[in-house]
Design an enzyme around this catalytic site. Structure first.
Site, PDB file in Angstrom:
ATOM      1  N   CYS A   1      -2.631   0.233  11.061  1.00 37.72           N
ATOM      2  CA  CYS A   1      -3.783  -0.678  10.641  1.00 37.72           C
ATOM      3  C   CYS A   1      -3.711  -1.918  11.298  1.00 37.72           C
ATOM      4  CB  CYS A   1      -2.937  -0.413   8.619  1.00 37.72           C
ATOM      5  SG  CYS A   1      -5.167  -1.623   8.171  1.00 37.72           S
TER       6      CYS A   1
ATOM      7  N   CYS B   1      -5.016  -4.140   8.523  1.00 44.54           N
ATOM      8  CA  CYS B   1      -3.728  -4.688   7.725  1.00 44.54           C
ATOM      9  C   CYS B   1      -3.304  -5.663   8.727  1.00 44.54           C
ATOM     10  CB  CYS B   1      -2.879  -3.858   6.549  1.00 44.54           C
ATOM     11  SG  CYS B   1      -3.719  -2.116   6.668  1.00 44.54           S
ATOM     12  N   ASP B   2      -3.232  -5.099   9.736  1.00 39.94           N
ATOM     13  CA  ASP B   2      -1.498  -6.716  10.391  1.00 39.94           C
ATOM     14  C   ASP B   2      -2.125  -6.881  11.697  1.00 39.94           C
ATOM     15  OD1 ASP B   2       0.094  -5.465   8.550  1.00 39.94           O
ATOM     16  OD2 ASP B   2       0.686  -3.356   9.898  1.00 39.94           O
TER      17      ASP B   2
HETATM   18  C1  LIG Z   1       2.457   0.795   7.423  1.00 32.61           C
HETATM   19  C2  LIG Z   1       1.177  -0.043   6.132  1.00 32.61           C
HETATM   20  C3  LIG Z   1       0.564  -0.744   6.027  1.00 32.61           C
HETATM   21  C4  LIG Z   1      -0.466  -1.389   5.257  1.00 32.61           C
HETATM   22  N1  LIG Z   1      -0.849  -2.594   5.034  1.00 32.61           N
HETATM   23  C5  LIG Z   1      -1.700  -2.697   4.454  1.00 32.61           C
HETATM   24  C6  LIG Z   1      -2.068  -3.570   4.208  1.00 32.61           C
HETATM   25  O1  LIG Z   1      -2.051  -5.025   4.969  1.00 32.61           O
HETATM   26  N2  LIG Z   1      -3.618  -4.541   3.591  1.00 32.61           N
HETATM   27  C7  LIG Z   1      -4.045  -3.165   2.807  1.00 32.61           C
HETATM   28  O2  LIG Z   1      -5.211  -3.183   2.033  1.00 32.61           O
HETATM   29  N3  LIG Z   1      -4.086  -1.948   3.013  1.00 32.61           N
HETATM   30  C8  LIG Z   1      -2.536  -1.700   3.772  1.00 32.61           C
HETATM   31  N4  LIG Z   1      -2.465  -0.305   4.032  1.00 32.61           N
HETATM   32  C9  LIG Z   1      -3.048   1.023   3.745  1.00 32.61           C
HETATM   33  C10 LIG Z   1      -2.763   0.592   2.075  1.00 32.61           C
HETATM   34  O3  LIG Z   1      -1.582   0.549   2.150  1.00 32.61           O
HETATM   35  C11 LIG Z   1      -3.500   2.084   1.633  1.00 32.61           C
HETATM   36  O4  LIG Z   1      -4.759   1.775   1.625  1.00 32.61           O
HETATM   37  C12 LIG Z   1      -3.040   2.804   0.364  1.00 32.61           C
HETATM   38  O5  LIG Z   1      -1.555   1.999  -0.139  1.00 32.61           O
HETATM   39  C13 LIG Z   1      -3.993   3.606  -0.407  1.00 32.61           C
HETATM   40  O6  LIG Z   1      -3.559   3.490  -1.418  1.00 32.61           O
HETATM   41  P1  LIG Z   1      -3.311   5.350  -2.192  1.00 32.61           P
HETATM   42  O7  LIG Z   1      -3.291   4.689  -4.121  1.00 32.61           O
HETATM   43  O8  LIG Z   1      -5.033   5.891  -2.449  1.00 32.61           O
HETATM   44  O9  LIG Z   1      -2.327   5.582  -1.956  1.00 32.61           O
HETATM   45  P2  LIG Z   1      -0.297   5.857  -1.790  1.00 32.61           P
HETATM   46  O10 LIG Z   1      -0.360   4.426  -0.970  1.00 32.61           O
HETATM   47  O11 LIG Z   1      -0.979   6.629   0.193  1.00 32.61           O
HETATM   48  O12 LIG Z   1      -0.136   6.662  -2.271  1.00 32.61           O
HETATM   49  C14 LIG Z   1      -0.546   7.895  -2.989  1.00 32.61           C
HETATM   50  C15 LIG Z   1       1.068   8.092  -3.862  1.00 32.61           C
HETATM   51  O13 LIG Z   1       0.587   9.655  -4.156  1.00 32.61           O
HETATM   52  C16 LIG Z   1       2.198  10.028  -3.917  1.00 32.61           C
HETATM   53  N5  LIG Z   1       1.941  11.426  -4.312  1.00 32.61           N
HETATM   54  C17 LIG Z   1       1.642  12.729  -3.249  1.00 32.61           C
HETATM   55  N6  LIG Z   1       1.808  13.847  -3.737  1.00 32.61           N
HETATM   56  C18 LIG Z   1       1.629  14.012  -4.761  1.00 32.61           C
HETATM   57  C19 LIG Z   1       2.034  14.669  -5.634  1.00 32.61           C
HETATM   58  N7  LIG Z   1       1.693  15.845  -5.480  1.00 32.61           N
HETATM   59  N8  LIG Z   1       3.221  14.442  -7.026  1.00 32.61           N
HETATM   60  C20 LIG Z   1       3.072  13.180  -6.978  1.00 32.61           C
HETATM   61  N9  LIG Z   1       2.915  11.923  -6.548  1.00 32.61           N
HETATM   62  C21 LIG Z   1       2.139  12.353  -4.963  1.00 32.61           C
HETATM   63  C22 LIG Z   1       2.661   9.717  -2.436  1.00 32.61           C
HETATM   64  O14 LIG Z   1       4.529  10.250  -2.775  1.00 32.61           O
HETATM   65  C23 LIG Z   1       2.509   8.462  -3.138  1.00 32.61           C
HETATM   66  O15 LIG Z   1       3.443   7.648  -3.774  1.00 32.61           O
HETATM   67  C24 LIG Z   1      -0.852   0.288   5.097  1.00 32.61           C
HETATM   68  C25 LIG Z   1      -0.975   1.138   5.249  1.00 32.61           C
HETATM   69  C26 LIG Z   1       0.328   1.268   6.367  1.00 32.61           C
HETATM   70  C27 LIG Z   1       1.167   3.163   6.473  1.00 32.61           C
END
Ligand SMILES: Cc1cc2nc3c(=O)[nH]c(=O)nc-3n(C[C@H](O)[C@H](O)[C@H](O)COP(=O)(O)OP(=O)(O)OC[C@H]3O[C@@H](n4cnc5c(N)ncnc54)[C@H](O)[C@@H]3O)c2cc1C
Length: 311
Positions: free
Chosen positions: A134, A137-138
């Protein structure tokens, strides 16, 4: 089967925990399936500097622990299981996990997405330590440094253009000799003096896990098989994301790119009473703060749906 819940939340990233905080504080007694690997994508990273409220930034895992504690504080019931099946065709809806089933009047889907990776051993070791998925982000961590982007689609070119505004030099490595990105994006990248392309090449190795940061990327030319090494400070993998939507295929309308389809400006899915928040429905912004924002929207929309249909 136990009593019918007002709200079931599936997921445990910023979107799901924020939905839980709002639903719990609205007296909806949410049940949240946090999955077997709770915390979402931020568990894979170190310093998060763009989540508001943390002046000095905060590492991803303690940030997610804070989200969880805040949702627990208001009484969210959490189950550490992956949801394995849902039935949105009949009401109340059914959610199954760990061999049991639960009923709910509304469901908030916040299962997130995963960034596709190259599959190299050192890639995961150095994730958050020079390897990133990202640029928004980084990228800031690599101000005035040399970075490399892997990929050839629109997102790779977008990442390269973003990084070119911050860094000294951006090399884009692509397996082919032409980009898949749209013409307009290609033109912008070709015109940018800070961006260079390395064609027909794949990343073979990333160094140096021993010192805990990226120093060099080893490339293989796929036409000649020749190996070369490039000194870089950061490596951005931009080969796409996969939303976690397999579970909802046939239950919710999905877009051709597999993301959950929502009504623009809302978290409403194709099934009234089922809401989708965060990266599972967002292929544009993909940020923790936008995920949290849409988690709030989903909880408020679920609350209004319940008021209109069950009060
Ligand atoms: C390496 C990295 C660095 C990042 N750095 C930043 C940053 O600095 N700043 C920023 O704003 N964003 C950052 N991001 C992006 C940010 O992490 C995402 O935009 C954000 O986490 C999305 O949130 P979410 O709640 O949609 O889902 P996610 O964070 O994707 O979480 C979804 C969760 O649901 C769970 N899940 C999936 N299927 C099921 C199921 N069937 N039953 C139960 N649970 C389930 C998954 O295991 C996961 O834990 C980064 C992403 C990555 C990969």
């Amino acid at each position: 089967m136990t009593t019918t819940r007002k709200v079931i939340i599936i997921g445990s990233g910023p979107a799901a925990y924020t939905a839980a905080i709002y639903a719990a504080r609205a007296n909806l007694a949410p049940l949240q399936f946090i999955g077997l690997q709770p915390g979402g994508q931020l568990m894979l990273t170190t310093l998060v500097e763009n989540y508001p409220g943390f002046v000095e930034g905060i590492d991803g895992p303690p940030l997610m622990e804070t989200f969880k504690k805040q949702a627990e504080r208001f009484g969210t019931e959490m189950i550490t299981e992956d949801v394995t099946a849902v039935d949105f065709a009949r009401r109340p809806f059914t959610v199954s996990a760990g061999g049991e089933s639960w009923e709910a009047l509304t469901v908030i889907v916040a299962t997130g997405a995963v960034a596709k990776l190259l599959g190299l051993e050192n890639e995961s070791v150095l994730m958050g330590r020079g390897v990133s998925t990202c640029a928004t982000c980084d990228g800031f961590f690599f101000k005035d440094q040399n970075v490399m982007v892997v990929g050839g689609g629109d997102s790779a070119v977008e990442e390269a253009l973003y990084l070119a505004r911050l860094g000294r030099k951006v090399e884009v490595v692509h397996r082919r000799d032409t980009l898949r990105a749209s013409k307009i994006m290609q033109e912008r990248a070709f015109k940018n003096p800070k961006i260079e392309f390395i064609w027909d090449s794949a990343v073979e190795d990333i160094r140096d896990p021993e010192i805990g940061r990226v120093t060099t990327v080893a490339l293989r030319n796929l036409k000649t098989q020749a190996l070369s090494e490039r000194p870089v400070d950061g490596l951005f993998i931009a080969i796409g994301h996969q939303p976690n939507t397999e579970l909802f295929r046939g239950q919710l309308e999905l877009l051709p790119n597999d993301y959950v389809k929502v009504e623009p400006g809302t978290t409403r899915t194709s099934v009234p009473g089922v809401f989708a928040a965060g990266d599972v429905q967002d292929f544009t912004y993909r940020q923790a703060v936008t995920a949290a924002g849409s988690g709030c929207m989903a909880a408020l929309e679920a609350e209004r749906f319940l008021e209109a249909t069950h009060s």
